[in-house]
Scaffold this motif. Structure first.
Motif, PDB file in Angstrom:
ATOM      1  N   ILE A  12       0.846  -1.193   0.000  1.00  0.00           N
ATOM      2  CA  ILE A  12       0.000   0.000   0.000  1.00  0.00           C
ATOM      3  C   ILE A  12       0.880   1.241   0.000  1.00  0.00           C
ATOM      4  N   TYR A  13       0.703   2.072  -1.028  1.00  0.00           N
ATOM      5  CA  TYR A  13       1.390   3.358  -1.055  1.00  0.00           C
ATOM      6  C   TYR A  13       0.544   4.339  -0.259  1.00  0.00           C
ATOM      7  N   ASP A  14       1.117   4.851   0.819  1.00  0.00           N
ATOM      8  CA  ASP A  14       0.441   5.799   1.693  1.00  0.00           C
ATOM      9  C   ASP A  14       1.144   7.144   1.558  1.00  0.00           C
ATOM     10  N   PRO A  15       0.474   8.143   0.970  1.00  0.00           N
ATOM     11  CA  PRO A  15       1.125   9.439   0.761  1.00  0.00           C
ATOM     12  C   PRO A  15       1.560  10.124   2.052  1.00  0.00           C
ATOM     13  N   SER A  16       0.951   9.780   3.170  1.00  0.00           N
ATOM     14  CA  SER A  16       1.369  10.406   4.422  1.00  0.00           C
ATOM     15  C   SER A  16       2.744   9.892   4.869  1.00  0.00           C
ATOM     16  N   ILE A  17       3.180   8.770   4.289  1.00  0.00           N
ATOM     17  CA  ILE A  17       4.495   8.198   4.589  1.00  0.00           C
ATOM     18  C   ILE A  17       5.473   8.448   3.443  1.00  0.00           C
ATOM     19  N   GLY A  18       4.969   8.420   2.201  1.00  0.00           N
ATOM     20  CA  GLY A  18       5.851   8.514   1.043  1.00  0.00           C
ATOM     21  C   GLY A  18       6.537   7.177   0.815  1.00  0.00           C
ATOM     22  N   ASP A  19       7.709   7.204   0.222  1.00  0.00           N
ATOM     23  CA  ASP A  19       8.483   5.982   0.005  1.00  0.00           C
ATOM     24  C   ASP A  19       9.953   6.295   0.242  1.00  0.00           C
ATOM     25  N   PRO A  20      10.379   6.180   1.504  1.00  0.00           N
ATOM     26  CA  PRO A  20      11.760   6.526   1.847  1.00  0.00           C
ATOM     27  C   PRO A  20      12.806   5.736   1.057  1.00  0.00           C
ATOM     28  N   SER A  21      12.481   4.502   0.647  1.00  0.00           N
ATOM     29  CA  SER A  21      13.458   3.696  -0.092  1.00  0.00           C
ATOM     30  C   SER A  21      13.784   4.307  -1.458  1.00  0.00           C
TER      31      SER A  21
END
Length: 52
Positions: A12-21
């Motif tokens: 799940i892509y959650d925009p509140s987290i982004g994708d740090p990797s």
């Protein structure tokens, strides 16, 4: 902000987290992800994601 799920692996892509990797900061909408972004779990492209 809308979340999106990879239909192949369930990531799940959650925009509140982004994708740090990938260096994607929190607050980045799915639509604003780079076109060459892919699922960090299985490698599928953005086309394989569906809105939750």
């Amino acid at each position: 902000m809308k979340k999106y799920v990879c239909v192949e692996c369930g990531y799940i892509y959650d925009p509140s987290i982004g994708d740090p990797s990938f260096g994607i900061p929190a607050g980045t909408t799915f639509e604003d992800l780079p076109e060459d972004w892919f699922c960090p779990i299985c490698g599928e492209t953005k086309d394989c994601f569906e809105e939750l």
